[in-house]
Design a protein around this motif. Structure first.
Motif, short mmCIF file in Angstrom:
data_model
loop_
_atom_site.label_atom_id
_atom_site.label_comp_id
_atom_site.label_asym_id
_atom_site.label_seq_id
_atom_site.Cartn_x
_atom_site.Cartn_y
_atom_site.Cartn_z
N ILE A 57 0.87 -1.19 0.00
CA ILE A 57 0.00 0.00 0.00
C ILE A 57 0.90 1.23 0.00
CG2 ILE A 57 -1.80 1.26 1.21
CD1 ILE A 57 -2.61 -1.41 2.51
N ASN A 58 0.76 2.04 -1.03
CA ASN A 58 1.63 3.20 -1.20
C ASN A 58 1.03 4.47 -0.60
OD1 ASN A 58 3.52 1.67 -2.65
ND2 ASN A 58 2.40 2.00 -4.55
N CYS A 59 1.92 5.37 -0.23
CA CYS A 59 1.50 6.67 0.32
C CYS A 59 2.53 7.72 -0.13
CB CYS A 59 1.45 6.60 1.84
SG CYS A 59 1.19 8.20 2.67
N THR A 60 2.05 8.77 -0.76
CA THR A 60 2.93 9.89 -1.09
C THR A 60 2.48 11.11 -0.31
OG1 THR A 60 1.58 10.50 -3.01
CG2 THR A 60 3.45 9.04 -3.40
N TYR A 61 3.43 11.96 0.04
CA TYR A 61 3.08 13.07 0.91
C TYR A 61 3.82 14.35 0.52
CZ TYR A 61 7.56 12.02 3.18
OH TYR A 61 8.90 11.81 3.43
N GLN A 62 3.16 15.45 0.83
CA GLN A 62 3.76 16.78 0.74
C GLN A 62 3.33 17.50 2.00
OE1 GLN A 62 2.00 17.99 -3.13
NE2 GLN A 62 4.08 18.53 -3.73
N THR A 63 4.28 17.81 2.86
CA THR A 63 3.93 18.48 4.11
C THR A 63 4.91 19.62 4.38
OG1 THR A 63 5.23 16.88 5.36
CG2 THR A 63 2.87 16.46 5.17
N SER A 64 4.48 20.54 5.24
CA SER A 64 5.37 21.62 5.66
C SER A 64 6.23 21.09 6.79
CB SER A 64 4.55 22.83 6.12
OG SER A 64 3.67 22.44 7.16
N GLY A 65 7.43 20.68 6.47
CA GLY A 65 8.29 20.03 7.44
C GLY A 65 7.93 18.56 7.56
N PHE A 66 8.81 17.79 8.13
CA PHE A 66 8.57 16.35 8.23
C PHE A 66 9.22 15.83 9.50
CE2 PHE A 66 7.49 12.25 6.68
CZ PHE A 66 8.54 11.39 7.01
N ASN A 67 8.38 15.23 10.34
CA ASN A 67 8.87 14.62 11.57
C ASN A 67 8.46 13.17 11.68
OD1 ASN A 67 10.45 16.54 13.23
ND2 ASN A 67 8.62 17.81 13.03
N GLY A 68 8.34 12.53 10.52
CA GLY A 68 8.06 11.11 10.55
C GLY A 68 6.73 10.76 9.93
N LEU A 69 6.56 9.48 9.63
CA LEU A 69 5.34 8.98 8.99
C LEU A 69 4.82 7.77 9.75
CD1 LEU A 69 4.61 8.78 5.26
CD2 LEU A 69 4.20 6.74 6.66
N PHE A 70 3.52 7.79 9.99
CA PHE A 70 2.86 6.73 10.73
C PHE A 70 1.94 5.93 9.81
CE2 PHE A 70 3.57 7.96 15.21
CZ PHE A 70 4.04 9.26 15.05
N TRP A 71 1.79 4.66 10.13
CA TRP A 71 0.74 3.82 9.54
C TRP A 71 -0.14 3.30 10.67
CZ3 TRP A 71 -0.50 3.16 4.51
CH2 TRP A 71 0.46 3.47 3.54
N TYR A 72 -1.45 3.40 10.42
CA TYR A 72 -2.44 2.88 11.35
C TYR A 72 -3.35 1.91 10.60
CZ TYR A 72 -1.58 6.27 15.13
OH TYR A 72 -1.04 7.00 16.18
#
Lengths: 109, 115
Positions: A20-35
């Motif tokens: 399962i893929n996830c792409t992201y664009q965020t202001s700053g990055f402090n990690g990515l979670f999966w739930y």
């Protein structure tokens, strides 16, 4: 703006592997979670990645590439109980979670 | 350990009425959050509290208010409900907001229908 994209729905067969893929664009990055979220239930924590690479936890693994703004959740040896929605969420520069809409995974026997 | 409890489990509310959704955690977490979850959308943050005595606005705060009088409780109030507030509401808590990897843990949710 901030954006998290993941497929709306995926189908896989019991015993198989699914990514399962996830792409992201965020202001700053402090990690990515999966739930994981079963229908009618609360989201439950699966994994957290902040450095590039693969984190393995039993049948579930999560991968992160910060340069590509990309993550995936890999589920092996699929079981019927894995039928659920999988939510990707990024922690931004304010330590707030930005959530994707979730991927509904349907497992067929 | 109960973790996080929410009440009620579900509610049907007439438009214009007020309602308070209750949330209690027993993990002594500093931070608490209220989200709404609507079909096809990601979880959206309504309000949050980094520690007892402080609250902040999230992405969709209009029409909602919160208070954090102590560590354990974080009630969400709808002063005058409207049909667009029909949703599933989740309360969550985390040990220490403002740190990397701070994991949020969710309550079972309240399903609210406003007619």
């Amino acid at each position: 703006g901030q954006n998290i994209d993941q497929p709306t729905e995926m189908t896989a067969t019991e015993g198989a592997i699914v990514q399962i893929n996830c792409t992201y664009q965020t202001s700053g990055f402090n990690g990515l979670f999966w739930y994981q979220q079963h229908a009618g239930e609360a989201p439950t924590f699966l994994s957290y990645n902040v450095l590039d690479g693969l984190e393995e936890k039993g049948r579930f693994s999560s991968f992160l590439s910060r340069s590509k703004g990309y993550s995936y959740l890999l589920l092996k040896e699929l079981q019927m109980k894995d039928s659920a929605s999988y939510l990707c969420a990024c922690m931004d520069s304010n330590y707030q979670l930005i959530w994707g809409a979730g991927t509904k995974l349907i497992i067929k026997p | 350990t109960a973790g996080i409890t929410q009440a009620p489990t579900s509610q049907i509310l007439a438009a214009g009425r007020s309602m308070t959704l209750r949330c209690t955690q027993d993990m002594r977490h500093n931070a608490m959050y209220w989200y709404r979850q609507d079909l096809g959308l990601g979880l959206r943050l309504i309000h949050y509290s980094n520690t007892a005595g402080t609250t902040g606005k999230g992405e969709v705060p209009d029409g909602y208010s919160v208070s954090r009088a102590n560590t354990d409780d974080f009630p969400l109030t709808l002063a005058s409900a409207v049909p667009s507030q029909t949703s599933v509401y989740f309360c969550a808590s985390s040990a220490d907001s403002g740190t990397r990897g701070d994991t949020q843990y969710f309550g079972p949710g309240t399903r609210l229908t406003v007619l």
